[in-house]
Design an enzyme around this catalytic site. Structure first.
Site, PDB file in Angstrom:
ATOM      1  N   ARG A 106       0.869  -1.193   0.000  1.00  0.00           N
ATOM      2  CA  ARG A 106       0.000   0.000   0.000  1.00  0.00           C
ATOM      3  C   ARG A 106       0.892   1.225   0.000  1.00  0.00           C
ATOM      4  O   ARG A 106       1.779   1.354   0.845  1.00  0.00           O
ATOM      5  CB  ARG A 106      -0.924   0.048   1.211  1.00  0.00           C
ATOM      6  CG  ARG A 106      -1.492   1.455   1.400  1.00  0.00           C
ATOM      7  CD  ARG A 106      -2.529   1.589   2.443  1.00  0.00           C
ATOM      8  NE  ARG A 106      -3.760   0.952   2.031  1.00  0.00           N
ATOM      9  CZ  ARG A 106      -4.956   1.231   2.558  1.00  0.00           C
ATOM     10  NH1 ARG A 106      -5.066   2.122   3.514  1.00  0.00           N
ATOM     11  NH2 ARG A 106      -6.031   0.612   2.133  1.00  0.00           N
ATOM     12  N   HIS A 133      -7.418   0.705  -6.292  1.00  0.00           N
ATOM     13  CA  HIS A 133      -7.646  -0.028  -5.040  1.00  0.00           C
ATOM     14  C   HIS A 133      -8.402  -1.324  -5.378  1.00  0.00           C
ATOM     15  O   HIS A 133      -9.566  -1.498  -4.997  1.00  0.00           O
ATOM     16  CB  HIS A 133      -8.442   0.854  -4.066  1.00  0.00           C
ATOM     17  CG  HIS A 133      -8.418   0.390  -2.646  1.00  0.00           C
ATOM     18  ND1 HIS A 133      -7.633  -0.668  -2.206  1.00  0.00           N
ATOM     19  CD2 HIS A 133      -9.101   0.824  -1.543  1.00  0.00           C
ATOM     20  CE1 HIS A 133      -7.820  -0.831  -0.898  1.00  0.00           C
ATOM     21  NE2 HIS A 133      -8.701   0.038  -0.488  1.00  0.00           N
ATOM     22  N   GLN A 136     -10.397  -3.676  -2.853  1.00  0.00           N
ATOM     23  CA  GLN A 136     -11.638  -3.084  -2.338  1.00  0.00           C
ATOM     24  C   GLN A 136     -12.806  -3.416  -3.270  1.00  0.00           C
ATOM     25  O   GLN A 136     -13.926  -3.691  -2.813  1.00  0.00           O
ATOM     26  CB  GLN A 136     -11.478  -1.561  -2.207  1.00  0.00           C
ATOM     27  CG  GLN A 136     -12.723  -0.839  -1.741  1.00  0.00           C
ATOM     28  CD  GLN A 136     -13.089  -1.120  -0.284  1.00  0.00           C
ATOM     29  OE1 GLN A 136     -12.239  -1.006   0.588  1.00  0.00           O
ATOM     30  NE2 GLN A 136     -14.337  -1.475  -0.031  1.00  0.00           N
ATOM     31  N   ASP A 228     -16.876   7.982  -1.463  1.00  0.00           N
ATOM     32  CA  ASP A 228     -15.578   7.823  -0.795  1.00  0.00           C
ATOM     33  C   ASP A 228     -15.203   9.212  -0.268  1.00  0.00           C
ATOM     34  O   ASP A 228     -15.844  10.211  -0.613  1.00  0.00           O
ATOM     35  CB  ASP A 228     -14.549   7.309  -1.832  1.00  0.00           C
ATOM     36  CG  ASP A 228     -13.159   7.108  -1.267  1.00  0.00           C
ATOM     37  OD1 ASP A 228     -13.011   7.018  -0.029  1.00  0.00           O
ATOM     38  OD2 ASP A 228     -12.200   7.043  -2.067  1.00  0.00           O
ATOM     39  N   CYS A 269     -16.452   2.692   1.027  1.00  0.00           N
ATOM     40  CA  CYS A 269     -15.294   1.813   1.254  1.00  0.00           C
ATOM     41  C   CYS A 269     -14.701   2.011   2.645  1.00  0.00           C
ATOM     42  O   CYS A 269     -13.984   1.139   3.138  1.00  0.00           O
ATOM     43  CB  CYS A 269     -14.235   2.048   0.189  1.00  0.00           C
ATOM     44  SG  CYS A 269     -13.687   3.758   0.086  1.00  0.00           S
ATOM     45  N   ARG A 297     -13.771  -7.432   2.908  1.00  0.00           N
ATOM     46  CA  ARG A 297     -12.371  -7.212   2.549  1.00  0.00           C
ATOM     47  C   ARG A 297     -11.540  -8.447   2.915  1.00  0.00           C
ATOM     48  O   ARG A 297     -10.658  -8.865   2.173  1.00  0.00           O
ATOM     49  CB  ARG A 297     -11.783  -5.996   3.304  1.00  0.00           C
ATOM     50  CG  ARG A 297     -12.429  -4.646   3.011  1.00  0.00           C
ATOM     51  CD  ARG A 297     -12.263  -4.210   1.571  1.00  0.00           C
ATOM     52  NE  ARG A 297     -10.890  -4.300   1.106  1.00  0.00           N
ATOM     53  CZ  ARG A 297      -9.904  -3.470   1.445  1.00  0.00           C
ATOM     54  NH1 ARG A 297     -10.140  -2.445   2.224  1.00  0.00           N
ATOM     55  NH2 ARG A 297      -8.683  -3.639   0.969  1.00  0.00           N
TER      56      ARG A 297
HETATM   57  N1  NVA Z   1      -9.619   7.273  -1.794  1.00  0.00           N
HETATM   58  C1  NVA Z   1      -9.282   6.866  -0.442  1.00  0.00           C
HETATM   59  C2  NVA Z   1      -9.586   5.415  -0.245  1.00  0.00           C
HETATM   60  C3  NVA Z   1      -9.379   4.919   1.146  1.00  0.00           C
HETATM   61  C4  NVA Z   1      -9.663   3.464   1.299  1.00  0.00           C
HETATM   62  C5  NVA Z   1      -7.819   7.163  -0.183  1.00  0.00           C
HETATM   63  O1  NVA Z   1      -6.997   6.862  -1.053  1.00  0.00           O
HETATM   64  O2  NVA Z   1      -7.493   7.690   0.881  1.00  0.00           O
HETATM   65  N1   CP Z   2     -11.136   0.671   2.703  1.00  0.00           N
HETATM   66  C1   CP Z   2      -9.849   0.633   3.102  1.00  0.00           C
HETATM   67  O1   CP Z   2      -8.942   0.371   2.335  1.00  0.00           O
HETATM   68  O2   CP Z   2      -9.658   0.894   4.423  1.00  0.00           O
HETATM   69  P1   CP Z   2      -8.250   1.079   5.147  1.00  0.00           P
HETATM   70  O3   CP Z   2      -7.647   2.357   4.646  1.00  0.00           O
HETATM   71  O4   CP Z   2      -8.583   1.133   6.606  1.00  0.00           O
HETATM   72  O5   CP Z   2      -7.385  -0.102   4.812  1.00  0.00           O
END
Ligand code: NVA
Ligand code: CP
Length: 311
Positions: A106, A133, A136, A228, A269, A297
């Site tokens: 990540r 992502h 997800q 989101d 999400c 998830r």
């Molecule tokens: N668009 C958000 C998704 C979090 C799961 C981010 O990248 O922070």
């Molecule tokens: N939805 C998601 O990816 O959550 P986290 O950022 O907590 O992993």
């Protein structure tokens, strides 16, 4: 279906049959877990979990899924390893590939997760980048299947930042799986034309419709409204401008009523900033479903690891 040795970097690399296979496998693993049955598919496997950005769900899901299948997860936070400080992504990949059997990443750059896959020689799974992502989306689609018993022909409207990792991945996944997909966002937050064309091309095969709109009436007929955060991780300095741009696009009782369908569901999400992209009221109305998504998830990430690395 044999996905052994494959990485999971973006849904672009997976066709509809492969995505369906991962969803079916996840449903099966979920059923078993509810009966207290876990597996041994990852026995003897060591899995690196690299996190440049914070995470609750993705970290917890990879950790528990790995242990459920007899594997060993090792969390490598950004301040714990040399990546980005002293060592290049290529060298980090070659080291971790000698020691671990699979790597979750990540972080910021999609290029990093791709380089990890190229240089490590082991399956690499994208746990979120600025661009995509994909794990997800598997959880979201499993949740949609559980609720509607199908994906093909559903109308999914994504409201908010239309060019973030979630919007991108939902658009690819929907186009591949035959879900009619609309991005509802101000024009300045629409994705680039090349990306839209790519997804429209996938949609030709599946028969789905891909649309973009800045008009709230585009939610008419929606089976699901998805949103989101307005500011993704790493974009915090854009918060004031995003709130100004996206305030009219908040998911609230009024927007839900505009679908003209009493069966419309709301999805997120998570994490959610209640009062921004969604009201507390709408969030709580759909809390059971949203936390099904979060639970899924784990089952879907387990399916990805079992399918690509399991024995
Ligand atoms: N668009 C958000 C998704 C979090 C799961 C981010 O990248 O922070
Ligand atoms: N939805 C998601 O990816 O959550 P986290 O950022 O907590 O992993």
């Amino acid at each position: 279906m044999n996905l052994k040795g494959r990485s999971f970097l973006t849904l672009k690399d997976y066709n509809a049959n492969e995505i369906e296979y991962l969803l079916d496998l996840a449903a099966d693993l979920k059923r078993k877990k509810k009966q207290g049955i876990t597996g041994n598919s990852l026995k003897g496997k060591n899995i690196a979990l690299i996190f440049e950005k914070p995470s609750t769900r993705t970290r917890a899901a990879f950790t528990v899924a790995c242990i459920d299948e007899g594997g060993h997860p090792e969390y490598l936070g950004k301040d714990d390893i040399q990546l980005g400080h002293k060592e290049s992504i290529e060298d980090t990949a070659r080291v971790l590939g000698r020691i671990f059997d699979g790597i979750e990443f990540r972080g910021f750059k999609q290029e990093y997760v791709e380089k990890l896959a190229e240089y490590s020689g082991v399956p690499v799974w994208n746990g979120l980048t600025d661009l995509y992502h994909p794990t997800q989306i598997l959880a979201d689609f499993l949740t949609l299947k559980e609720h509607f018993d199908k994906l093909k022909g559903l109308n999914l409207v994504y409201v908010g930042d239309g060019r973030n990792n979630m919007a991108n991945s939902l658009m690819i996944g929907s186009a591949k799986m035959g879900i009619n997909f609309t991005i509802l966002a101000p024009k300045s937050l629409w994705p680039g034309q090349d990306f839209i064309d790519l997804c429209k091309n996938y949609a030709l095969d599946s028969g789905s419709r891909i649309e973009l709109s800045d008009c709230l009436d585009s939610v008419v007929g929606a089976d699901a409204i998805y949103t989101d955060v307005w500011c993704s991780m790493g974009e915090e300095e854009l918060a004031a401008e995003r709130i100004r741009l996206l305030k009219p696009y908040q998911v609230n009782a009024n927007l839900l009523s505009r679908t003209k369908k009493s069966s419309t569901i709301f999805m997120h999400c998570l994490p959610a900033v209640k009062g921004n992209e969604v009201t507390e009221e709408v969030f709580e109305q759909f809390a059971d479903l949203i936390f099904d998504q979060a639970e899924n998830r784990m089952h879907t990430i387990k399916a990805v690891m079992v399918a690509t690395l399991g024995i």
